[in-house]
Design a protein around this motif. Structure first.
Motif, PDB file in Angstrom:
ATOM      1  N   GLU A 111       0.938  -1.205  -0.040  1.00  0.00           N
ATOM      2  CA  GLU A 111      -0.128   0.112   0.096  1.00  0.00           C
ATOM      3  C   GLU A 111       0.826   1.219  -0.073  1.00  0.00           C
ATOM      4  N   GLU A 112       1.914   1.256   0.733  1.00  0.00           N
ATOM      5  CA  GLU A 112       2.999   2.500   0.657  1.00  0.00           C
ATOM      6  C   GLU A 112       3.485   2.717  -0.779  1.00  0.00           C
ATOM      7  N   LEU A 113       3.895   1.739  -1.418  1.00  0.00           N
ATOM      8  CA  LEU A 113       4.470   1.907  -2.504  1.00  0.00           C
ATOM      9  C   LEU A 113       3.278   2.355  -3.726  1.00  0.00           C
ATOM     10  N   LEU A 114       2.046   1.806  -3.724  1.00  0.00           N
ATOM     11  CA  LEU A 114       1.057   2.226  -4.559  1.00  0.00           C
ATOM     12  C   LEU A 114       0.250   3.544  -3.896  1.00  0.00           C
ATOM     13  N   HIS A 115       0.494   3.756  -2.902  1.00  0.00           N
ATOM     14  CA  HIS A 115       0.098   5.286  -2.579  1.00  0.00           C
ATOM     15  C   HIS A 115       1.110   6.441  -3.238  1.00  0.00           C
TER      16      HIS A 115
END
Length: 474
Positions: A111-115
């Motif tokens: 989720e951090e990467l996708l954010h």
């Protein structure tokens, strides 16, 4: 539906990490190109467009930090995300200084990467939308959209092409509806500032108390309701062009501040003390008689001279002869396409009716007339019955501003007065020469002679008393 995003470029010397990142991004619909070295990535960046770059800090060969610096130097707008298994505050600061927009420590949640990728995607879409809007603005103001083959319009287009590449201030004079905003836009779109902002302000549409704040901005607390600092439109136009329409409606105190701004490009926001400076090209326009406004002390003469480096005087539509028909056909084609109508031409009678009208509202009035006619028309071509009777519009002729005193000789003013009088009477008598001559207490032969001398050309046959076509001398 929005256009597809360009791929994300992943740079990591670990095969498993490349595959992992590719899988996470692909599952969210992002195309991915993955390479194992910074050198290979630099080669790809020179050949393809990418949404962003995701790179490891430690790579075989060129390091991630060196790679960041090279990308920042060659593609300063490219977003870069750095990931590393050796995260420390010091390395994070170094990555941000090198040009990374974000920094992720391994292991990180998907989720951090996708954010981070979502933020870059939104930024890309906004930049594309802005570029498209700019392109449409430039397209709107192309010279080809200035329809007309009259000598006045040919001269106007040549003057625009000559003046556009310079930074000279321009004053555009002309009646309402003659295309002043179109000329201003063309001057910007053909200039060296075309990629910068083009800011338009209608000085008559903004209350006097707010116009200074709109133009130069204000500081927090400058007046009731000023809850935060607001940059002015001149700051928005920095390195570009600002167009002040209806400048003759600007108050005298604000004219003085604009005069100071024109001297060296400096200004202060309302309620502020800091002197700011911008580099803008200023174009101004008005439909008022500027000489009369100066004589009546409504407009500063020194401001007029500051603005009047290059002057454009736009001809009213009634002086452009057969341009009326060219414009009518142009508007007809445009409205037919947008309304999905099959009407493609004007009947002969409709064309004659358009040519005999005085057009106090100029091109804007003609545009509205054609739109109305297309809505009402039920045949394959526009008939005169679908056009207005122009009785109400003809009364506006008396209120059309005249040319500035001193710009015409006595003979020219006398001829114009005589021409207006004959045209008014022709319209009253539905262009019947016999009745018009009777009211003027002259013979039909004498009336024909005066019409020829004044370039009021007949559209019908020699003995036809039903229609006249107006065309003025070049």
């Amino acid at each position: 539906m929005s256009a597809p995003l360009p791929p994300v470029l992943v740079v990591d010397d670990e095969k498993n990490m490349r595959l992992s990142l590719k899988t996470v991004l692909a599952d969210e619909g992002h195309p991915v190109r993955a390479v194992e070295s910074a050198e290979e990535a630099l080669s790809l960046l020179g050949q393809e467009e990418f949404l962003m770059v995701i790179t490891d800090a430690r790579l075989g060969g060129m390091s991630g930090y060196e790679f960041l610096s090279k990308v920042r130097a060659q593609w300063p707008e490219m977003p870069m995300l750095m990931i590393t298994a050796y995260a420390t505050p010091k390395l994070a600061v170094e990555a941000i200084k090198a040009g990374a927009v974000d920094y992720l420590a391994k292991p990180f949640a998907p989720e951090e990467l996708l954010h981070a990728v979502a933020r870059c995607s939104e930024r890309y879409r906004l930049l594309q939308e802005n570029a498209n809007l700019r392109a449409r603005t430039i397209e709107t103001y192309r010279l080809e959209h200035m329809v007309g083959d009259s000598p006045q319009m040919c001269d106007l287009r040549r003057l625009i092409q000559t003046v556009s590449p310079t930074d000279a201030r321009v004053l555009i004079l002309g009646e309402s509806g003659t295309g002043k905003e179109l000329v201003a836009g063309a001057l910007h779109s053909l200039s060296q500032r075309s990629r910068a902002n083009y800011v338009r302000i209608n000085c008559a549409a903004i209350p006097e108390a707010l116009l200074e704040s709109e133009l130069f901005g204000h500081e927090k607390g400058a007046f009731t309701g000023a809850l935060k600092q607001k940059p002015g439109r001149v700051e928005e136009a920095d390195c570009g062009t600002i167009f002040l329409d209806e400048i003759a409606d600007m108050s005298r105190p604000l004219q003085a501040k604009l005069l100071r701004f024109l001297e060296d490009g400096t200004f202060t926001r309302v309620g502020g003390t800091q002197e700011l400076r911008v580099n803008v090209r200023l174009i101004a326009a008005t439909n008022r008689d500027i000489i009369q406004a100066i004589a009546e002390d409504h407009f500063r003469e020194d401001l007029f001279h500051r603005l009047n480096v290059v002057q454009f005087r736009l001809p009213p539509l009634r002086d452009r002869g057969d341009d009326v028909l060219l414009l009518a056909e142009h508007f007809l084609q445009g409205f037919s396409a947008s309304m999905n109508r099959k009407v493609r031409s004007l009947s002969r009678a409709a064309r004659q009716k358009l040519l005999t009208h005085h057009w106090p509202g100029n091109v804007r009035e003609l545009r509205n007339v054609i739109e109305r006619a297309l809505i009402l028309e039920t045949t394959a071509e526009i008939q005169p019955e679908s056009l207005p009777d122009f009785q109400l519009e003809a009364q506006l002729r008396r209120s059309v501003p005249g040319k500035a005193i001193g710009t015409e000789s006595l003979d020219e003013m006398t001829a114009n007065f005589e021409r207006e009088l004959i045209l008014n009477l022709l319209e009253q008598h539905h262009f019947n020469l016999s009745k018009t001559a009777e009211q003027l207490k002259m013979s039909r032969h004498a009336l024909r002679y005066r019409m020829e001398r004044l370039n009021i050309a007949r559209a019908g046959q020699p003995d036809d008393d039903t229609a006249t076509t107006v065309s003025k001398p070049d």
